[in-house]
Scaffold this active site. Structure first.
Site, PDB file in Angstrom:
ATOM      1  N   GLY A  65       0.829  -1.194   0.000  1.00 40.61           N
ATOM      2  CA  GLY A  65       0.000   0.000   0.000  1.00 40.61           C
ATOM      3  C   GLY A  65       0.862   1.243   0.000  1.00 40.61           C
ATOM      4  O   GLY A  65       1.782   1.375   0.806  1.00 40.61           O
ATOM      5  N   ASP A 253      -1.144   4.375  -6.426  1.00 41.13           N
ATOM      6  CA  ASP A 253       0.260   4.135  -6.109  1.00 41.13           C
ATOM      7  C   ASP A 253       1.164   5.203  -6.717  1.00 41.13           C
ATOM      8  O   ASP A 253       2.277   5.404  -6.245  1.00 41.13           O
ATOM      9  CB  ASP A 253       0.672   2.752  -6.604  1.00 41.13           C
ATOM     10  CG  ASP A 253       0.119   1.649  -5.719  1.00 41.13           C
ATOM     11  OD1 ASP A 253       0.845   1.192  -4.828  1.00 41.13           O
ATOM     12  OD2 ASP A 253      -1.048   1.268  -5.894  1.00 41.13           O
TER      13      ASP A 253
END
Length: 385
Positions: A65, A253
């Site tokens: 993450g 991301d």
């Protein structure tokens, strides 16, 4: 090395273990990670005593993450500094562990630069290590604060886009407390809607091939008592066609300078479906995910994962009958080649809004992205001042 300890069964209620924490046992400082490869079967921690162990954990997705990778990168540099390892080598190894996630490199640079600045001022190794650790802890706090701010801005945006409440939100991959110093990014918005009594249903894409939605988002939704339903990724079109989706919320991301968004593979098809069905497609990410040095989506380096993640079904790290824990069960003929990008890229024209800790940007344009970054720098300068 990395060792596992503190196994506990995963069950209902608040997460029993933090996603990441710094610890200082008698034998020396360590970085402790909640091993996400073992969820939801069990909550188990990995103890990293050096940077190679942390790099392996990052590449294996034990920690993952975008925001959390930034925090892990900063703590990794601090770990090297405090334990007397080569800080520059550690920073290089960490920054290259997952190329698409821009936060990882950002966190590494924050802690490395703090270490360098201390050295330049004449600090001894212990003092320089303390400076790197202080910076990592500062980044950790900042991310928790950003998470809360994104949740508030995101809920306000949802209420503007979807007056009347009863939101039915579709999400992809995992964007909750498992990826953040706080309660997450996109998931944090859905959680705020739930707490406000305005979440009717959270639709959870299982997120092939590693099932971060089924294993992790469903795990977090269950712990928070949210109304959620799991679906296969390829069932999303049917859900849209039936009029069962009010908004799509995903994380990111990397966000390029033009507003292109790299996120877990499978996000771009959802954006196309959302546009066709006139459903808002909202990206929730901190400004640390914006990379002005990447001009557009075509310039984003997309990580390619091992083909066996597609050709084999990987059992959880806890044993499954007939399959060795962590081993793979073949689902394709031997020798089958697989295309397995970790991410795809959604162009800005398909993104309804980007929600950051400095507010929501809509429409998504390069000028708007640049303005968000200016506000971010000003905010950081105020904090430092």
């Amino acid at each position: 090395m990395a060792d596992q300890y503190a196994r506990t069964p995963a069950g209902a209620g608040p997460p029993m273990l933090p996603s990441i924490r710094w610890d200082e046992p008698p034998e020396g400082p360590v970085l402790v990670l909640l091993d996400q490869t073992r969820l939801p079967a069990e909550e188990s921690e990995l103890v990293c005593t050096d940077v190679p162990a942390l790099v392996r954990a990052i590449m294996a997705l034990a920690v993952r993450g975008a925001p959390l990778l930034g925090i892990a990168g900063a703590y990794g540099v601090a770990l090297a500094a405090v334990r007397g390892f080569d800080v520059e080598d550690a920073a290089e190894r960490l920054a290259g562990a997952r190329p698409t996630a821009v936060n990882l490199g950002y966190g590494v640079r924050r802690a490395r630069d703090a270490y360098r600045a201390a050295v330049d001022k004449g600090a001894d190794p212990e003092q320089a290590g303390a400076a790197a650790l202080a910076e990592a802890r500062r980044l950790h706090r900042e991310d928790a604060e950003a998470s809360a701010q994104m949740a508030a801005f995101g809920l306000t945006l949802l209420d503007e886009l979807l007056p009347g409440g009863g939101h039915r939100i579709l999400t992809h991959c995992n964007t909750g407390a498992l990826v953040s110093g706080g309660e997450g990014t996109a998931f944090a918005v859905a959680l705020s809607a739930h707490r406000a009594g305005r979440l009717r249903r959270l639709w959870v894409d299982e997120t092939r091939p590693l099932l971060q939605g089924a294993r992790l988002t469903a795990y977090e939704a269950a712990r928070n008592g949210m109304a959620y339903t799991l679906l296969t990724d390829n069932a999303a079109g049917s859900l849209f066609a039936a009029g069962e989706v009010d908004a799509v919320l995903i994380g990111a991301d990397r966000i390029a300078a033009d507003g292109s968004v790299a996120n877990k593979v499978g996000s771009y098809p959802l954006a196309v479906l959302a546009r066709y069905h006139h459903v808002p497609f909202v990206v929730v990410a901190p400004t640390t995910t914006i990379d002005l040095d990447t001009p557009d989506g075509a310039s984003i380096e997309v990580e390619q994962r091992p083909g066996q993640e597609v050709t084999e079904f990987t059992a959880p790290r806890t044993a499954v009958a007939g399959v060795e824990a962590g081993g793979g069960m073949p689902v394709a003929p031997l020798g089958t080649q697989a295309f397995n990008p970790a991410f795809d890229v959604t162009p800005p024209e398909l993104v309804t809004a980007i929600v950051t800790e400095y507010g929501a940007l809509s429409p998504v344009t390069g000028d708007g992205i640049a303005e968000l970054c200016v506000r971010s720098r000003q905010g950081n300068d105020e904090l430092m001042g």
